[in-house]
Design a protein around this motif. Structure first.
Motif, mmCIF file in Angstrom:
data_model
loop_
_atom_site.group_PDB
_atom_site.id
_atom_site.type_symbol
_atom_site.label_atom_id
_atom_site.label_comp_id
_atom_site.label_asym_id
_atom_site.label_seq_id
_atom_site.Cartn_x
_atom_site.Cartn_y
_atom_site.Cartn_z
ATOM 1 N N LEU A 70 -3.741 -2.752 -10.346
ATOM 2 C CA LEU A 70 -3.507 -2.695 -8.904
ATOM 3 C C LEU A 70 -4.134 -3.911 -8.219
ATOM 4 C CD1 LEU A 70 -2.000 -0.414 -7.376
ATOM 5 C CD2 LEU A 70 -4.231 0.441 -6.648
ATOM 6 N N ARG A 113 0.832 -1.215 0.000
ATOM 7 C CA ARG A 113 0.000 0.000 0.000
ATOM 8 C C ARG A 113 0.858 1.253 0.000
ATOM 9 N NH1 ARG A 113 -2.323 1.602 5.611
ATOM 10 N NH2 ARG A 113 -0.287 2.609 5.600
ATOM 11 N N GLU A 157 -1.996 -6.916 -8.832
ATOM 12 C CA GLU A 157 -0.814 -6.866 -7.983
ATOM 13 C C GLU A 157 -1.165 -7.293 -6.553
ATOM 14 O OE1 GLU A 157 2.671 -3.602 -7.366
ATOM 15 O OE2 GLU A 157 0.676 -3.010 -6.644
ATOM 16 N N PHE A 158 -2.316 -6.859 -6.080
ATOM 17 C CA PHE A 158 -2.775 -7.244 -4.748
ATOM 18 C C PHE A 158 -2.913 -8.764 -4.642
ATOM 19 C CE2 PHE A 158 -6.534 -8.500 -2.268
ATOM 20 C CZ PHE A 158 -6.139 -8.104 -1.001
ATOM 21 N N TYR A 174 -6.707 2.791 -0.356
ATOM 22 C CA TYR A 174 -6.099 1.715 -1.158
ATOM 23 C C TYR A 174 -7.184 0.807 -1.734
ATOM 24 C CZ TYR A 174 -3.136 -2.355 -2.216
ATOM 25 O OH TYR A 174 -2.500 -3.406 -2.829
ATOM 26 N N ASP A 214 -8.918 -0.043 -10.429
ATOM 27 C CA ASP A 214 -7.659 -0.232 -11.156
ATOM 28 C C ASP A 214 -7.334 -1.724 -11.236
ATOM 29 O OD1 ASP A 214 -4.951 -0.395 -11.962
ATOM 30 O OD2 ASP A 214 -4.510 1.575 -11.109
ATOM 31 N N ARG A 230 2.645 2.105 -3.179
ATOM 32 C CA ARG A 230 1.770 2.649 -4.223
ATOM 33 C C ARG A 230 1.229 4.038 -3.858
ATOM 34 N NH1 ARG A 230 4.332 0.438 -6.944
ATOM 35 N NH2 ARG A 230 4.157 -1.692 -7.742
ATOM 36 N N ALA A 263 -8.973 2.299 -4.688
ATOM 37 C CA ALA A 263 -8.153 2.190 -5.899
ATOM 38 C C ALA A 263 -8.205 0.775 -6.466
ATOM 39 C CB ALA A 263 -6.708 2.592 -5.585
ATOM 40 N N LEU A 264 -8.215 -0.223 -5.590
ATOM 41 C CA LEU A 264 -8.302 -1.612 -6.044
ATOM 42 C C LEU A 264 -9.587 -1.861 -6.829
ATOM 43 C CD1 LEU A 264 -7.116 -3.662 -2.909
ATOM 44 C CD2 LEU A 264 -5.836 -3.217 -4.993
#
Length: 259
Positions: free
Chosen positions: A57, A36, A60-61, A47, A54, A39, A50-51
């Motif tokens: 993102l 977190r 990536e998580f 965060y 995106d 980014r 945004a997930l």
């Protein structure tokens, strides 16, 4: 535990159907806080927002909460046991077996199983199911393209026989790809397959709580046929296998008791 992180976990459960409360709290929170911060988000709520929007993102998580490090014949001595002890047991009893590679990551493990069978046990037919929670690694697995490092435990003979080198990658032979069915599966939420002769679940449960591990071990045992084998990694060693109807066969190999 902060209220903010608790809210974040509830949001993740709703969106991704991943229950972070079943993962070791300190380790997972530390990993996600690092991600977190890298980014540029100061709190978990921002965060998460945004997930939601995106995709990169979010991918990536998913990669961060799973362990996607693998190679062919990882820990070669354990694969020797599989070749010299475990598969010969099946040969004497069956013509066809079902194998489940649980948490297969980018595919090195199920392809290793297919390669071993094709090379050393051509008369033993096998259906190989390979599952992972992460759609991104499943896509990579289905492509069957690997860098040199992933093949470091394979002999030159096996590399030459089962791979084609092109554009800096080793492409696995289609005959091995055709032996495997890749599927998405969440070990903490989805129903397990059944009537499995061999389950390979290695280095998957490292961040799970002891309670979550216990539930998964029970489900893995129930998924096995009588006398079926569970092959785990060093992080999944079971110290009380009898609790799950299992008996130790060799280091990291457990057999389901036949009653």
């Amino acid at each position: 535990m902060s209220e903010e992180y608790a809210t974040f976990k509830s949001y993740i459960k709703q969106k991704f159907d991943i229950d972070l409360s079943l993962y070791k709290e300190a380790q997972m929170k530390r990993r996600l806080t690092s991600l977190r911060n890298r980014r540029g988000f100061k709190n978990f709520i921002d965060y998460y927002k945004a997930l939601e929007s995106d995709e990169a993102l979010a991918n990536e998580f998913m990669d961060r909460i799973t362990i996607n490090v693998s190679e062919f014949y990882r820990n070669p001595k354990r694969w020797e046991i599989l070749q010299k002890v475990i598969f010969p047991r099946f040969i004497h009893k069956k013509r066809n077996i079902t194998i489940w590679s649980a948490g297969c990551s980018t595919g090195e493990e199920p392809y290793s199983l297919a390669l071993l069978l094709k090379e050393y046990f051509p008369n033993l037919a096998a259906d190989i199911i390979a599952t992972d929670i992460d759609n991104n690694v499943l896509k990579k697995a289905q492509q069957g393209r690997y860098q040199k490092q992933a093949l470091k435990n394979l002999s030159d003979y096996l590399k030459k026989k089962y791979f084609v080198y092109e554009d800096g990658f080793f492409q696995i032979d289609a005959s091995l790809q055709n032996m495997i069915t890749f599927k998405k599966h969440n070990l903490l939420a989805d129903a397990f397959p059944n009537r499995i002769d061999l389950i390979v679940c290695r280095n998957v449960l490292i961040y799970f709580t002891d309670e979550a591990k216990s539930i998964i071990y029970q489900h893995l045992s129930e998924a096995l046929n009588p006398n079926g084998i569970l092959f785990v990694g060093s992080t999944e060693q079971i110290f009380n296998p009898q609790q799950y109807g299992l008996s130790l066969v060799d280091t990291f190999f457990y057999q389901k008791n036949a009653y």
